[in-house]
Design a protein around this motif. Structure first.
Motif, PDB file in Angstrom:
ATOM      1  N   GLY A 119       0.770  -1.219   0.005  1.00  0.00           N
ATOM      2  CA  GLY A 119      -0.083  -0.118   0.043  1.00  0.00           C
ATOM      3  C   GLY A 119       0.956   1.362  -0.064  1.00  0.00           C
ATOM      4  O   GLY A 119       0.422   2.201  -0.656  1.00  0.00           O
ATOM      5  N   ALA A 120       1.804   1.223   0.925  1.00  0.00           N
ATOM      6  CA  ALA A 120       2.436   2.457   0.969  1.00  0.00           C
ATOM      7  C   ALA A 120       3.124   2.999  -0.298  1.00  0.00           C
ATOM      8  O   ALA A 120       3.389   3.983  -0.647  1.00  0.00           O
ATOM      9  CB  ALA A 120       3.592   2.394   2.146  1.00  0.00           C
ATOM     10  N   TYR A 146      -5.377   6.811   7.251  1.00  0.00           N
ATOM     11  CA  TYR A 146      -4.037   5.986   7.270  1.00  0.00           C
ATOM     12  C   TYR A 146      -3.810   5.758   5.930  1.00  0.00           C
ATOM     13  O   TYR A 146      -4.548   5.247   5.092  1.00  0.00           O
ATOM     14  CB  TYR A 146      -4.203   4.749   7.903  1.00  0.00           C
ATOM     15  CG  TYR A 146      -2.721   4.049   8.277  1.00  0.00           C
ATOM     16  CD1 TYR A 146      -1.919   4.524   8.925  1.00  0.00           C
ATOM     17  CD2 TYR A 146      -2.521   2.844   7.588  1.00  0.00           C
ATOM     18  CE1 TYR A 146      -0.656   4.059   9.158  1.00  0.00           C
ATOM     19  CE2 TYR A 146      -1.267   2.339   7.598  1.00  0.00           C
ATOM     20  CZ  TYR A 146      -0.185   2.882   8.289  1.00  0.00           C
ATOM     21  OH  TYR A 146       0.887   2.002   8.142  1.00  0.00           O
ATOM     22  N   HIS A 147      -2.461   5.963   5.524  1.00  0.00           N
ATOM     23  CA  HIS A 147      -2.045   5.668   4.253  1.00  0.00           C
ATOM     24  C   HIS A 147      -0.799   5.101   4.192  1.00  0.00           C
ATOM     25  O   HIS A 147      -0.184   4.876   2.918  1.00  0.00           O
ATOM     26  CB  HIS A 147      -1.750   7.003   3.188  1.00  0.00           C
ATOM     27  CG  HIS A 147      -2.991   7.963   3.270  1.00  0.00           C
ATOM     28  ND1 HIS A 147      -4.209   7.205   2.606  1.00  0.00           N
ATOM     29  CD2 HIS A 147      -3.663   8.936   3.772  1.00  0.00           C
ATOM     30  CE1 HIS A 147      -5.315   8.273   2.512  1.00  0.00           C
ATOM     31  NE2 HIS A 147      -4.941   9.279   3.163  1.00  0.00           N
ATOM     32  N   ASP A 250      -7.550   6.069  -2.221  1.00  0.00           N
ATOM     33  CA  ASP A 250      -6.592   5.181  -1.490  1.00  0.00           C
ATOM     34  C   ASP A 250      -7.643   3.829  -1.314  1.00  0.00           C
ATOM     35  O   ASP A 250      -8.278   4.196  -0.356  1.00  0.00           O
ATOM     36  CB  ASP A 250      -5.956   5.611  -0.212  1.00  0.00           C
ATOM     37  CG  ASP A 250      -5.380   4.440   0.489  1.00  0.00           C
ATOM     38  OD1 ASP A 250      -5.258   3.433   0.150  1.00  0.00           O
ATOM     39  OD2 ASP A 250      -4.583   4.982   1.555  1.00  0.00           O
ATOM     40  N   LYS A 279      -3.337  -4.590  -0.400  1.00  0.00           N
ATOM     41  CA  LYS A 279      -4.149  -5.731   0.264  1.00  0.00           C
ATOM     42  C   LYS A 279      -4.977  -6.759  -0.579  1.00  0.00           C
ATOM     43  O   LYS A 279      -4.452  -7.825  -0.909  1.00  0.00           O
ATOM     44  CB  LYS A 279      -5.051  -5.142   1.260  1.00  0.00           C
ATOM     45  CG  LYS A 279      -4.325  -4.146   2.429  1.00  0.00           C
ATOM     46  CD  LYS A 279      -4.925  -3.538   3.442  1.00  0.00           C
ATOM     47  CE  LYS A 279      -4.436  -2.633   4.586  1.00  0.00           C
ATOM     48  NZ  LYS A 279      -3.843  -3.436   5.621  1.00  0.00           N
TER      49      LYS A 279
HETATM   50  C1  LIG Z   1      -5.956   2.724   3.407  1.00  0.00           C
HETATM   51  C2  LIG Z   1      -4.516   2.323   3.599  1.00  0.00           C
HETATM   52  N1  LIG Z   1      -3.626   2.741   2.747  1.00  0.00           N
HETATM   53  C3  LIG Z   1      -2.323   2.531   2.999  1.00  0.00           C
HETATM   54  C4  LIG Z   1      -1.905   1.341   3.794  1.00  0.00           C
HETATM   55  C5  LIG Z   1      -0.514   0.959   3.868  1.00  0.00           C
HETATM   56  O1  LIG Z   1      -0.447  -0.318   3.204  1.00  0.00           O
HETATM   57  P1  LIG Z   1       0.955  -1.253   3.623  1.00  0.00           P
HETATM   58  O2  LIG Z   1       0.789  -1.544   5.046  1.00  0.00           O
HETATM   59  O3  LIG Z   1       0.714  -2.359   2.564  1.00  0.00           O
HETATM   60  O4  LIG Z   1       1.903  -0.287   3.219  1.00  0.00           O
HETATM   61  C6  LIG Z   1      -3.060   0.845   4.539  1.00  0.00           C
HETATM   62  C7  LIG Z   1      -2.522  -0.182   5.627  1.00  0.00           C
HETATM   63  O5  LIG Z   1      -3.305  -0.379   6.518  1.00  0.00           O
HETATM   64  C8  LIG Z   1      -4.267   1.228   4.602  1.00  0.00           C
HETATM   65  O6  LIG Z   1      -5.177   0.541   5.321  1.00  0.00           O
END
Ligand SMILES: Cc1ncc(COP(=O)(O)O)c(C=O)c1O
Length: 451
Positions: A119-120, A146-147, A250, A279
Motif C-alpha cells: 500500500g505505502a 491512514y495511508h 486510496d 491488500k
Molecule cells: C487505507 C490504507 N492505505 C495504505 C495502507 C498501507 O499499506 P501497507 O501496509 O501495505 O503499506 C494501509 C494499511 O493498512 C491502509 O489501510
C-alpha cells in the motif's frame, strides 16, 4: 541451550525465537504475547496445538478471499517454475493480463497500471506522480486516515502513530478534519455541506494553483470506519474538476470487494484520477500493490521519462497471484456474498445493540465495520478516547483480552472493535464471531455509567 533439557513446547519455542530475534510493529517490545499460527483455512487460523481462532479482521483487512486457498499456491508455483523474476523492463504474460483485467474492473479511463510492492509504495508513487504531472506541490488529506508507514505516506495520513516522527514529516501535506455522523449534532444535510465547505475553504486558503491532489480513503478503515456523508465524494470530484486538482482514491483497504463493490468510491458514481491498491489485490498471499492511473495522466509520459521505479515492480509471481485472486473473487461470487453478509451482520448488530448498552454506534460498509463502545449512550462519552493512553485503555484492554481468550483474532483500538471478516464468511461464522464479541462486551457493559 541444551536441547535435552528444553521442556518448552514447539509453540513456546517458536514464540520465544520471535521475541528474542524479531521486532514487532507499532508496539512496545516487552510484554508481547503473539499467537503462533501453523496453518489457516477460510476464516480460521490454527495454532501449533490445533486450537482454532476465528479471524474477524481478515488479517490486516487484506485476506478478503480467506486463508489457505490453494489456487493461489498453484498459480504461484507455476509462475515460479517458469520464471520467478524478470526486470521491470521485460514483460510477462501475467503482467499484461493483470493490467488488462484491472483496466476492466476500474471505471472510466483508468487503464494503466504501475505495479508496486504494498500500500505505502502505491501511495508514494501516486504522490510523486500527482506532483510531477500537475507541477503543483500540495496534497490535501484527512486527519483521521491512514495511508502507510513510509515517510510520504505517513505524513499524508493523519493517524497518531506518525506523531513520533512529527519533526521529520515530509512537507506540503494539508490535513482537514472531516466530521462524522455519530458525533455531529446538526443533521445529515448540514454534515455534507460542512464537510465540503471545509475543503472549499482550505483550497482557497492554500491557493488552488498550489494543490496537486486530494487524497482520500475509498472508505475509512482503521481510523474508525467513518462513513462519508452521501454525496461527499461527488462534491469532492466537482471541486477537483473546478480547480484542476487530481483526485487520488486510496483503495488499499476498501478495495476488492471489502465494501460490497470492487472499490469503495463506487458507492458514489465518480471516477478518480488515480487508485492506490494493495491488500485485497493478492489478499496477503504475497506482498503486492498497484497504482492505477488514467490514460490522460499516463499520456503525459508518452514522450517524457516516467520517473517511477522499483526493482520488484510487476514481479511475475505477484502478478500471477493477483490474477488468480481476481478470478477467485468472480468464481466464488465474493462481492455478492459481501453484500448479503453485510445485510445479515447489520441485522445481528441491531439485536446486539439491544443487549449491550455499551454499543454507542455501528458503522459498516460491506464487511468493513466497527463498533464504537461508549460509557454513556446519551452523552456519547467514549469508553476510551482517540489516541488513548495506556491508563485510559483499562476496560477496552479487558474486552480485547476476552475476545482473544474466547478464540477470536480481531482489532480493538481505543473504543473501537473492528468486524471485517474474510468475504467468504457465512452466516453461521458471523454468529460464531458475534457470540464471542457479545460475551466480551459484558465487560464494557459493566462499566457503562448510564445505558
Ligand atoms: C487505507 C490504507 N492505505 C495504505 C495502507 C498501507 O499499506 P501497507 O501496509 O501495505 O503499506 C494501509 C494499511 O493498512 C491502509 O489501510
Amino acid at each position: 541451550m541444551d536441547t535435552a533439557l528444553d521442556t518448552r513446547t514447539e509453540s513456546q519455542q517458536i514464540v520465544q525465537d520471535n521475541l528474542d530475534y524479531t521486532l514487532f510493529s507499532w508496539s512496545k517490545q516487552k510484554g508481547q504475547n503473539p499467537l503462533a499460527i501453523k496453518y489457516a483455512e477460510g476464516v480460521y487460523l490454527y495454532d501449533y496445538d490445533d486450537n482454532r481462532v476465528i479471524d474477524f479482521s481478515s488479517g490486516l483487512m487484506n485476506v478478503n478471499i480467506g486463508h489457505g486457498n490453494q489456487r493461489i499456491t498453484e498459480a504461484v508455483m507455476k509462475q515460479m517454475q517458469e520464471v520467478a523474476y524478470v526486470t521491470p523492463s521485460c514483460v510477462t504474460k501475467a503482467r499484461g493480463e493483470l493490467g488488462k483485467k484491472l483496466a476492466e474492473i476500474c471505471p472510466g479511463d483508468l487503464n494503466k497500471a504501475f505495479f508496486t510492492l504494498c500500500g505505502a509504495t502505491s501511495i508514494e508513487n501516486a504522490l510523486k506522480l500527482a506532483r510531477i504531472s500537475t507541477g503543483r506541490h500540495k496534497i490535501i488529506t484527512r486527519y483521521q486516515s491512514y495511508h502507510g508507514a513510509s515517510y510520504g505516506a505517513a505524513s499524508a495520513g493523519g493517524d497518531p502513530r506518525k506523531l513520533p516522527m512529527d519533526s521529520q514529516q515530509a512537507p506540503n501535506f494539508v490535513h482537514i478534519d472531516i466530521p462524522y455522523g455519530y458525533r455531529w449534532e446538526y443533521g445529515e444535510e448540514n454534515l455534507l455541506k460542512e464537510c465540503l465547505q471545509r475543503f472549499e475553504r482550505t483550497i482557497a486558503f492554500e491557493g488552488p494553483g498550489n494543490i496537486a491532489a486530494i487524497l482520500l480513503e475509498g472508505a475509512s478503515g482503521s481510523s474508525g470506519c467513518f462513513t462519508y456523508p452521501k454525496g461527499f465524494l461527488k462534491g469532492i470530484r466537482k471541486l477537483c474538476d473546478q480547480h484542476g486538482i487530481l483526485l487520488i482514491m486510496d483503495e488499499v483497504m476498501s478495495g476488492f470487494g471489502r465494501t460490497g463493490k470492487w472499490f469503495g468510491f463506487e458507492h458514489e458514481d465518480i471516477v478518480p484520477d488515480m487508485i492506490c491498491m494493495a491488500k485485497g489485490l493478492t489478499c496477503g498471499y504475497l506482498p503486492f500493490g498497484c497504482l492505477m492511473v488514467t490514460d490522460r495522466i499516463a499520456s503525459k509520459f508518452d514522450d517524457a521519462m516516467l520517473p517511477l521505479g522499483l526493482t520488484y515492480s510487476a514481479h511475475p509471481v505477484c502478478c500471477a497471484a493477483a490474477l488468480e485472486t481476481l478470478k477467485i473473487y468472480e468464481d466464488e461470487n465474493l462481492i455478492e456474498n459481501t453484500r448479503a453478509m453485510e445485510r445479515y451482520l447489520n441485522g445481528r448488530i441491531e439485536e446486539l445493540k439491544k443487549q449491550h448498552p455499551s454499543i454507542g454506534d455501528w458503522r459498516n460498509q460491506g464487511l468493513l465495520g466497527c463498533l464504537e463502545i461508549v460509557k454513556d449512550r446519551s452523552t456519547r462519552e467514549a469508553m476510551a478516547p482517540f489516541n488513548a493512553k495506556p491508563d485510559e485503555m483499562v476496560v477496552m484492554n479487558k474486552v480485547a483480552a476476552k475476545i482473544r481468550e474466547l478464540g477470536m483474532y480481531t482489532f480493538v483500538r481505543w473504543n473501537y472493535v473492528f468486524i471485517a471478516p474474510p468475504l467468504c464468511v457465512t452466516k453461521e461464522q458471523i454468529d460464531e464471531g458475534l457470540a464471542i464479541i457479545s460475551e466480551a462486551l459484558k465487560i464494557a457493559d459493566a462499566n457503562v455509567l448510564r445505558g
